[in-house]
Motif scaffolding. Structure first.
Motif, short mmCIF file in Angstrom:
data_model
loop_
_atom_site.label_atom_id
_atom_site.label_comp_id
_atom_site.label_asym_id
_atom_site.label_seq_id
_atom_site.Cartn_x
_atom_site.Cartn_y
_atom_site.Cartn_z
N GLU A 412 1.42 -0.86 -41.34
CA GLU A 412 0.56 -1.82 -42.04
C GLU A 412 0.95 -3.25 -41.70
O GLU A 412 1.22 -4.07 -42.58
CB GLU A 412 0.60 -1.57 -43.55
CG GLU A 412 0.07 -0.19 -43.94
CD GLU A 412 -0.03 0.00 -45.44
OE1 GLU A 412 0.44 -0.89 -46.18
OE2 GLU A 412 -0.57 1.04 -45.87
N ARG A 413 0.97 -3.55 -40.40
CA ARG A 413 1.25 -4.90 -39.93
C ARG A 413 -0.08 -5.61 -39.68
O ARG A 413 -0.84 -5.24 -38.78
CB ARG A 413 2.09 -4.85 -38.66
CG ARG A 413 3.37 -4.06 -38.79
CD ARG A 413 4.33 -4.71 -39.75
NE ARG A 413 5.51 -3.89 -39.99
CZ ARG A 413 6.58 -3.87 -39.23
NH1 ARG A 413 6.60 -4.60 -38.13
NH2 ARG A 413 7.62 -3.11 -39.54
N LYS A 414 -0.33 -6.63 -40.45
CA LYS A 414 -1.65 -7.28 -40.43
C LYS A 414 -1.87 -8.03 -39.12
O LYS A 414 -2.96 -7.98 -38.55
CB LYS A 414 -1.77 -8.23 -41.62
CG LYS A 414 -1.73 -7.52 -42.97
CD LYS A 414 -1.86 -8.51 -44.11
CE LYS A 414 -1.81 -7.77 -45.45
NZ LYS A 414 -1.91 -8.71 -46.60
N ARG A 415 -0.88 -8.75 -38.64
CA ARG A 415 -1.06 -9.51 -37.40
C ARG A 415 -1.25 -8.58 -36.21
O ARG A 415 -2.08 -8.85 -35.32
CB ARG A 415 0.14 -10.42 -37.18
CG ARG A 415 0.27 -11.53 -38.22
CD ARG A 415 1.45 -12.44 -37.93
NE ARG A 415 1.57 -13.50 -38.92
CZ ARG A 415 2.52 -14.42 -38.93
NH1 ARG A 415 3.46 -14.39 -37.97
NH2 ARG A 415 2.55 -15.35 -39.85
N LEU A 416 -0.49 -7.52 -36.17
CA LEU A 416 -0.67 -6.56 -35.07
C LEU A 416 -2.05 -5.90 -35.14
O LEU A 416 -2.66 -5.63 -34.10
CB LEU A 416 0.43 -5.49 -35.14
CG LEU A 416 1.86 -5.96 -34.91
CD1 LEU A 416 2.82 -4.77 -34.95
CD2 LEU A 416 1.99 -6.70 -33.59
N MET A 417 -2.54 -5.66 -36.35
CA MET A 417 -3.87 -5.06 -36.49
C MET A 417 -4.94 -6.01 -35.98
O MET A 417 -5.93 -5.58 -35.36
CB MET A 417 -4.11 -4.71 -37.95
CG MET A 417 -5.50 -4.13 -38.23
SD MET A 417 -5.84 -2.62 -37.29
CE MET A 417 -4.86 -1.44 -38.21
N ILE A 418 -4.78 -7.32 -36.23
CA ILE A 418 -5.76 -8.29 -35.72
C ILE A 418 -5.78 -8.27 -34.19
O ILE A 418 -6.85 -8.26 -33.56
CB ILE A 418 -5.42 -9.70 -36.25
CG1 ILE A 418 -5.64 -9.76 -37.77
CG2 ILE A 418 -6.29 -10.75 -35.56
CD1 ILE A 418 -5.21 -11.08 -38.39
N ALA A 419 -4.59 -8.27 -33.58
CA ALA A 419 -4.53 -8.21 -32.12
C ALA A 419 -5.13 -6.91 -31.59
O ALA A 419 -5.85 -6.90 -30.58
CB ALA A 419 -3.09 -8.35 -31.65
N PHE A 420 -4.85 -5.80 -32.27
CA PHE A 420 -5.39 -4.50 -31.87
C PHE A 420 -6.92 -4.49 -31.92
O PHE A 420 -7.58 -4.04 -30.98
CB PHE A 420 -4.80 -3.43 -32.79
CG PHE A 420 -5.35 -2.05 -32.57
CD1 PHE A 420 -5.23 -1.42 -31.33
CD2 PHE A 420 -5.97 -1.36 -33.59
CE1 PHE A 420 -5.74 -0.15 -31.13
CE2 PHE A 420 -6.47 -0.09 -33.39
CZ PHE A 420 -6.35 0.51 -32.16
N LEU A 421 -7.47 -5.02 -33.00
CA LEU A 421 -8.93 -5.05 -33.14
C LEU A 421 -9.56 -5.99 -32.12
O LEU A 421 -10.67 -5.72 -31.62
CB LEU A 421 -9.31 -5.47 -34.56
CG LEU A 421 -8.98 -4.46 -35.66
CD1 LEU A 421 -9.29 -5.04 -37.03
CD2 LEU A 421 -9.77 -3.16 -35.46
N LEU A 422 -8.90 -7.08 -31.79
CA LEU A 422 -9.44 -8.00 -30.78
C LEU A 422 -9.50 -7.34 -29.41
O LEU A 422 -10.50 -7.49 -28.69
CB LEU A 422 -8.58 -9.27 -30.72
CG LEU A 422 -8.74 -10.26 -31.88
CD1 LEU A 422 -7.77 -11.42 -31.73
CD2 LEU A 422 -10.18 -10.77 -31.96
N ILE A 423 -8.46 -6.60 -29.03
CA ILE A 423 -8.47 -5.92 -27.74
C ILE A 423 -9.55 -4.84 -27.73
O ILE A 423 -10.27 -4.67 -26.73
CB ILE A 423 -7.10 -5.32 -27.43
CG1 ILE A 423 -6.05 -6.43 -27.31
CG2 ILE A 423 -7.13 -4.52 -26.14
CD1 ILE A 423 -4.64 -5.93 -27.08
N LEU A 424 -9.68 -4.10 -28.83
CA LEU A 424 -10.74 -3.10 -28.93
C LEU A 424 -12.12 -3.75 -28.77
O LEU A 424 -12.99 -3.23 -28.05
CB LEU A 424 -10.65 -2.38 -30.27
CG LEU A 424 -9.68 -1.21 -30.38
CD1 LEU A 424 -9.64 -0.71 -31.82
CD2 LEU A 424 -10.06 -0.07 -29.45
#
Length: 559
Positions: A412-424
């Motif tokens: 549940e890392r919010k910043r990593l999730m933002i980067a993950f969603l951006l790449i997706l």
């Protein structure tokens, strides 16, 4: 102060020199002026090579520990050993079959390209085969992708229509001519499997572009399928070594896709044989009817494809049977001790879907980009350096995306999730934008394997993005905290085992728990009298609240 001993001179030079070469020079100079003792030389060599020996020893010990750990995980039970062994056997067997198919395609393609290159036929032209009304085929050659072209008839002239009779006087229009023309439109060539030289017309040679490009695409498919077998082996090994539920599901999903494609290839081989009969080998074709351009090709291909289908079916069956048992075992390890609430199970399934999608994307994304580069629909210029750069960048970005998704959803890392969603979002947008290009649309419609891989890749990308958003919405609702408790269960079990504690099993649902005076159990603790506990359940218990009171309270009553 007296002169220093040879030992002291050697040691002082040892710590002031930066590399072994001047170090040995210093030893020679010192030994020429004074008698260097053997002990000093031995000490010099030990200090020089000791760090390297220690590093090699450390690497060997670490490798032995890792191999021992892997061996223990693989041989943990008969199910894990069978799962790994069968995956290895299927990887070798199916990889060899695809390698034999690639070798046969390469040999056949070499014979056809030998004719085309010898006579200067431009092999960069695209073939475009359409099925017209009445069931006859219309073959065109195109200088560029027809989709989006202003004048399709000029860009893609017709070479042969099976509804018409061959035209021995046919010649390619301007811009499509051969580089070496003998003037009469016909050439004599030697064809594999034919004893005498055959007279081939211009129309026949341009018709041969269709089987040549079909064989080239088939070779690219077989390379991708060979890569899939090693990817499946690595995925299965990771599933056993890390006891991962997501890897097991990804392996089963890939087995389903492989079996379906293997069954389709048998039908496609028969269809390709029928097309080439009407275009090349039949009695009413531009090429001569008394020889076969592809002698014994389809017979050999079916001899490999049928065993490949049988192996795929067997692999799917064993993966389903053994994978289900591993799936149950791994799930029990994830949800052990006190079972989670229903909401936590739902959140875990969201996370599991993202993990499975990531494992599939590692193969689908890399394969679809590689096939597009090989076909030249991404890099129009035939520049090897540009293709390699795009491939390496895509692989790094794909691996980065999967790793980010793993840590973002599990912890549940919010910043990593933002980067993950951006790449997706970048990958999804890039795939949709590729359809603007006519060459990509043309390749996607004319090449079934590329269409399947890239299409499934797009679907998995969208599913992964949807469930990643769901995981982000439910951050902070207890999944990460419950996983921390689950990871510490091994330590808790060890402590309880040391105290000779034998746990009892009970339901965790509120509807199933009915605590009465008749449900008392007698426990015996070392150094104390037996007692009968009274279990009371806290109905206001909230799993998300980390400062909550215990869900069950045990009050001991002396018996």
């Amino acid at each position: 102060m007296g002169p220093r001993s040879p030992e002291i001179v050697v040691l002082s030079l040892l710590w002031t020199q930066a590399s072994p070469i001047p170090l040995f020079k210093a030893v020679v100079v010192t030994s020429s002026h004074s008698s260097l003792s053997l002990s000093a030389l031995f000490l010099l060599l030990m200090v020089t090579f000791l760090p390297s020996l220690l590093m090699v020893t450390f690497v060997c010990q670490t490798s032995v520990r890792l191999l021992n750990h892997a061996y223990l995980r693989i041989t943990l039970s008969r199910v894990t050993a069978s799962f790994f062994l069968l995956t290895f056997v299927f990887c070798v067997a199916q990889g060899l079959i695809q390698a034999f198919l690639w070798t046969d395609d390469n040999s056949t393609l070499g014979d056809i390209n030998g004719v085309l290159n010898l006579e200067g036929v431009p092999t960069y032209l695209l073939h475009w085969l359409n099925t017209e009304k009445g069931g006859h085929y219309n073959l065109k050659v195109c200088s560029e992708a027809p989709y989006g072209a202003k004048n399709v008839s000029q860009v893609c002239p017709t070479v042969f229509d099976t509804g018409d009779t061959p035209d021995s006087s046919w010649s390619p229009p301007p811009g499509f001519q051969r580089n070496a023309n003998n003037g009469n439109g016909s050439v004599q060539v030697n064809i594999a499997g034919v004893d005498t030289a055959m007279l081939l017309t211009e129309q026949c040679m341009y018709t041969l572009l269709y089987p040549a490009q079909s064989l080239g695409q088939s070779m690219d498919e077989e390379l991708a399928l060979i890569f899939s077998q090693f990817w499946l082996l690595g995925l299965s090994s990771a599933a056993v070594l890390s006891q991962s539920v997501s890897h097991i599901i990804a392996v089963f999903a890939m087995r389903v896709l492989s079996t379906g494609w293997s069954a389709y290839t048998i039908w496609r081989t028969n269809e390709l044989e029928n097309r080439l009969y009407h275009l090349v080998a039949g009695p009413n074709t531009p090429c001569h009817s008394d020889f076969e351009v592809l002698p014994d090709y389809f017979k050999t291909r079916r001899a490999f494809q049928i065993p490949d289908l049988i192996l795929n079916v067997c692999a799917l069956f064993f993966t389903a049977m053994l994978g289900y048992r591993l799936f149950k075992t791994f799930c029990e390890n994830v949800f052990n001790c006190v079972g989670p609430p229903a909401k936590i199970v739902v959140l875990y399934r969201y996370m599991l879907t993202v993990a499975v999608s990531g494992q599939l994307l590692l193969y689908l994304m890399i394969s679809s980009i590689s096939l597009a580069l090989l076909e030249g629909v991404i890099s129009k210029a035939k520049l090897l350096a540009l293709d390699v750069t795009l491939f390496v960048f895509s692989v790094i970005l794909t691996v980065t995306m999967v790793v980010l998704g793993h840590y973002a959803t599990r912890y549940e890392r919010k910043r990593l999730m933002i980067a993950f969603l951006l790449i997706l979002a970048c990958f999804i947008t890039g795939f949709l934008a590729m359809f603007i290009d006519g060459a990509f649309r043309f390749t996607w419609l004319q090449w079934p394997f590329f269409a399947c891989v890239s299409g499934i890749n797009a679907v998995v990308l969208i599913i992964c993005a949807m469930f990643a958003v769901l995981c982000r919405i439910h951050f902070g609702e207890g999944l990460s905290h419950y996983r921390k408790i689950s990871l510490s269960k091994v330590h808790v079990k060890q402590v309880l085992s040391d105290q000779d504690f034998e746990p009892d099993e009970f339901s965790t649902d509120a509807e199933d728990v009915k605590v009465t005076s008749a449900t008392r159990t007698t426990f015996s603790v070392q150094g104390a009298m037996p007692f009968t506990p009274v279990v009371t359940r806290n109905t206001n218990w909230d799993f998300v609240d980390q400062t909550r009171p215990p869900i069950y309270t045990v009050e001991g009553l002396r018996s």
